[in-house]
Design an enzyme around this catalytic site. Structure first.
Site, mmCIF file in Angstrom:
data_model
loop_
_atom_site.group_PDB
_atom_site.id
_atom_site.type_symbol
_atom_site.label_atom_id
_atom_site.label_comp_id
_atom_site.label_asym_id
_atom_site.label_seq_id
_atom_site.Cartn_x
_atom_site.Cartn_y
_atom_site.Cartn_z
ATOM 1 N N SER A 234 0.827 -1.204 0.000
ATOM 2 C CA SER A 234 0.000 0.000 0.000
ATOM 3 C C SER A 234 0.855 1.245 0.000
ATOM 4 C CB SER A 234 -0.852 0.026 1.265
ATOM 5 O OG SER A 234 -1.745 -1.030 1.230
ATOM 6 N N GLY A 270 -2.849 -0.389 -4.365
ATOM 7 C CA GLY A 270 -1.742 0.108 -3.564
ATOM 8 C C GLY A 270 -1.144 1.424 -4.019
ATOM 9 N N GLY A 314 -7.957 1.364 -4.238
ATOM 10 C CA GLY A 314 -8.992 1.832 -3.314
ATOM 11 C C GLY A 314 -8.675 3.247 -2.894
ATOM 12 N N ARG A 315 -7.557 3.363 -2.140
ATOM 13 C CA ARG A 315 -7.114 4.650 -1.595
ATOM 14 C C ARG A 315 -6.981 5.740 -2.672
ATOM 15 N NH1 ARG A 315 -3.427 4.287 2.672
ATOM 16 N NH2 ARG A 315 -3.377 2.106 2.050
ATOM 17 N N ARG A 366 -5.618 5.123 11.721
ATOM 18 C CA ARG A 366 -4.365 4.936 10.967
ATOM 19 C C ARG A 366 -3.132 5.510 11.675
ATOM 20 N NH1 ARG A 366 -3.401 6.792 6.516
ATOM 21 N NH2 ARG A 366 -2.232 5.035 5.685
ATOM 22 N N TYR A 370 -0.620 2.592 12.172
ATOM 23 C CA TYR A 370 0.568 2.554 11.299
ATOM 24 C C TYR A 370 1.495 3.737 11.501
ATOM 25 C CZ TYR A 370 -3.071 0.262 8.354
ATOM 26 O OH TYR A 370 -4.092 -0.492 7.864
ATOM 27 N N CYS A 397 -9.599 7.272 25.684
ATOM 28 C CA CYS A 397 -8.755 7.003 26.844
ATOM 29 C C CYS A 397 -7.525 6.198 26.441
ATOM 30 C CB CYS A 397 -9.560 6.242 27.892
ATOM 31 S SG CYS A 397 -11.024 7.139 28.359
ATOM 32 N N GLU A 398 -6.725 6.762 25.595
ATOM 33 C CA GLU A 398 -5.489 6.125 25.122
ATOM 34 C C GLU A 398 -4.514 7.248 24.831
ATOM 35 O OE1 GLU A 398 -4.441 2.999 24.148
ATOM 36 O OE2 GLU A 398 -6.292 2.026 24.787
ATOM 37 N N TYR A 427 -9.852 4.048 4.422
ATOM 38 C CA TYR A 427 -9.446 3.320 5.632
ATOM 39 C C TYR A 427 -9.600 4.149 6.909
ATOM 40 C CZ TYR A 427 -7.566 0.449 1.903
ATOM 41 O OH TYR A 427 -7.445 -0.299 0.757
HETATM 42 C C1 LIG Z 1 -5.977 -7.502 -2.529
HETATM 43 C C2 LIG Z 1 -6.070 -6.029 -2.394
HETATM 44 N N1 LIG Z 1 -6.406 -5.289 -3.469
HETATM 45 C C3 LIG Z 1 -6.508 -3.954 -3.390
HETATM 46 C C4 LIG Z 1 -6.279 -3.283 -2.209
HETATM 47 C C5 LIG Z 1 -6.424 -1.788 -2.180
HETATM 48 O O1 LIG Z 1 -5.258 -1.138 -1.816
HETATM 49 P P1 LIG Z 1 -5.203 0.457 -1.915
HETATM 50 O O2 LIG Z 1 -6.414 0.980 -1.236
HETATM 51 O O3 LIG Z 1 -3.939 0.815 -1.218
HETATM 52 O O4 LIG Z 1 -5.192 0.788 -3.373
HETATM 53 C C6 LIG Z 1 -5.909 -4.004 -1.066
HETATM 54 C C7 LIG Z 1 -5.640 -3.300 0.195
HETATM 55 O O5 LIG Z 1 -5.271 -3.817 1.191
HETATM 56 C C8 LIG Z 1 -5.806 -5.414 -1.165
HETATM 57 O O6 LIG Z 1 -5.477 -6.148 -0.104
#
Ligand SMILES: Cc1ncc(COP(=O)(O)O)c(C=O)c1O
Length: 479
Positions: A234, A270, A314-315, A366, A370, A397-398, A427
């Site tokens: 990622s 990623g 996704g991100r 996050r 991370y 409370c952390e 995320y």
């Molecule tokens: C198999 C798979 N595909 C796609 C993604 C999407 O990753 P990103 O949101 O970083 O693009 C992930 C994220 O963990 C994943 O595990």
């Protein structure tokens, strides 16, 4: 003014602590004449008044534009090498029915990673043929549901799943298309990638075992093998790791072609986004062109046709579209003793302003999970006050409940101010929790100055609904 010795190396003292760094904010973000931040034409103070805080504010056009940009970039790059591309939106980054609908309208497929995500896609009316189904431990019920619905592809993550999916396909009288997830030994994160013979992780099967697994898949008439899949990590900014994974997978892909069709290659998601001004993002058309160049060169040297290349961002689609809006509650100037490890020639003390907001690790885990960095800006006004180094803390409370480890805000930030944290589309809501019994925030989508609720805020009733003891107390049935 010089940077605070407590500031991390990447964070420069700002010339203007009100400025919005464009790569980090939704494309439409701007300040209006009152100094308030507007997203897609809607002023954040008005949204706070109408919907409350914390609040995720999502720019609809930003999401749609990024989805289309990725799709057209990959379509063009792979058309140029005589093939085509398919883009799956990785729903795990953020999924609700509205967003599912948007990305499908923009020509994307959707990846789901559980029965719950599948339920959202179904509720959105997404054609199951457009769905990919992931997961390293899909339940039998999830497999049965996915196969029965006619999900477009199931990503097999282990050999044991081959029989499970083929049995479900036989029960439903279907031929189920499947991909095989490979542990390619390539792991990439931000600017570095590691390439080993094997990677020590739970996903996929080793490349060396792929041919035998595909032979088993092909022995099942109820399965159709589509191709190999890899996801290397990622927040990746350079294509070298993807290129290495593609080369490794294509060598096996070529071998597999001798035994039958292999129409696809899936290189996962990623792609990195800018969370801070230190993150330099490679434009997606350059990434797509790199992918096409590497894949077609490798195919030429292997003497095979270029397959359809699928990706799963996704991100990169949802992350930059959203800001989280908080109200400031308390502020403390904490005097921090420094040692030389805090910076060059540092000795003595400096002040870090702890600004606590009405959310925290329950709406953005996050930073705690991370060590992720975010930035922050005053959202309701601008100020000429000298910038002060701040840490945005949550209300949980952390002590690790931090939303923004370090940024500068005008030093006159005060309780009741609104602050916005950009790049929280991916995320954050998806990983949100009810820690300390905080209700998860609402999500509003904004377009042309009009905001509409797409996920409502959780109420105390929601929080108590699953507590069976509450109902028993009300009925007087407790002992
Ligand atoms: C198999 C798979 N595909 C796609 C993604 C999407 O990753 P990103 O949101 O970083 O693009 C992930 C994220 O963990 C994943 O595990």
């Amino acid at each position: 003014m010089t940077a605070s010795p407590l500031a991390p190396g990447w964070l420069a003292h700002p010339a203007d602590a009100n400025a919005l760094v464009s790569a980090v904010w939704p494309a439409s973000a701007e300040r209006d004449d009152d100094g308030a931040i507007r997203i897609a034409g809607a002023a954040l103070p008005q949204l706070a008044a109408e919907f409350g805080t914390p609040l995720y504010v999502m720019d609809e056009v930003d999401v749609r534009t990024r989805a289309t940009t990725v799709r057209t970039a990959f379509d063009a790059a792979f058309a140029a090498v005589g093939s085509s591309a398919a883009v799956y939106y990785a729903g795990k980054a953020f999924l609700c029915t509205t967003v599912a609908r948007w990305v499908v309208e923009e020509g994307l497929h959707i990846d789901v990673a559980s029965g719950g995500e599948l339920a959202v896609a179904r509720a959105a009316g997404v054609d199951p043929a457009l769905l990919g189904f992931h997961g390293n431990n899909k339940s039998l019920a999830e497999i049965d549901l996915a196969v029965g619905l006619g999900v477009g592809a199931i990503v097999l993550d282990s050999v044991v799943e081959i029989d499970r999916v083929s049995a479900a396909a036989e029960r439903h009288g279907r031929v189920q298309p499947v991909r095989l997830r490979i542990n390619s030994g390539v792991h990439a994160s931000t600017h570095e990638y590691l390439a080993t013979a094997r990677e020590d992780q739970k996903f996929g099967i080793p490349l060396a075992d792929a041919a035998a697994a595909v032979a088993v898949i092909r022995s099942h008439p109820s399965l159709r093998f589509l191709g190999l899949h890899s996801h290397i990590g990622s927040q990746i900014f350079e294509s070298a790791g993807f290129a290495e994974a593609a080369r490794r997978l294509l060598a096996v892909h070529a071998e597999l072609l001798t035994g039958g069709e292999v129409p696809e290659l899936n290189l996962g998601g990623g792609f990195g986004i800018a969370y801070t001004s230190a993150d330099e993002v490679t434009p997606i058309d350059e990434i797509a062109a790199d992918f096409a160049r590497v894949v077609s060169a490798e195919c030429t040297s292997l003497g095979i046709p270029v397959p359809v290349v699928a990706i799963e961002p996704g991100r990169a689609i949802i992350g930059p579209s959203t800001v989280t809006l908080y109200e400031v509650g308390t502020i403390k100037d904490v005097v921090v003793s420094m040692t030389t490890k805090d910076g060059p020639n540092v000795d003595g003390t400096d002040v870090r302003k702890y600004v606590s907001v009405d959310g925290g690790m329950s709406d953005n885990i996050r930073p705690a999970l991370y060590g992720a960095d975010y930035t922050v800006r005053l959202a309701n006004r601008t100020s000429d006050a000298d910038p002060a180094l701040v840490r945005i803390a949550g209300k949980h409370c952390e002590s690790g409940d931090i939303v923004v480890h370090a940024d500068y805000l005008p030093g006159d930030v005060t309780p009741g101010d609104l602050v916005a944290v950009p790049a929280t589309g991916a995320y954050c809501w998806a990983l949100s929790s009810n820690y300390n019994y905080l209700g998860r925030p609402a999500v509003v989508a904004v377009r042309d100055g009009v905001a509409r609720l797409i996920v409502r805020r959780e109420t105390e009733d929601d929080l108590l609904r699953r507590d069976v003891g509450v109902e028993a107390l009300m009925n007087g049935t407790t002992q």
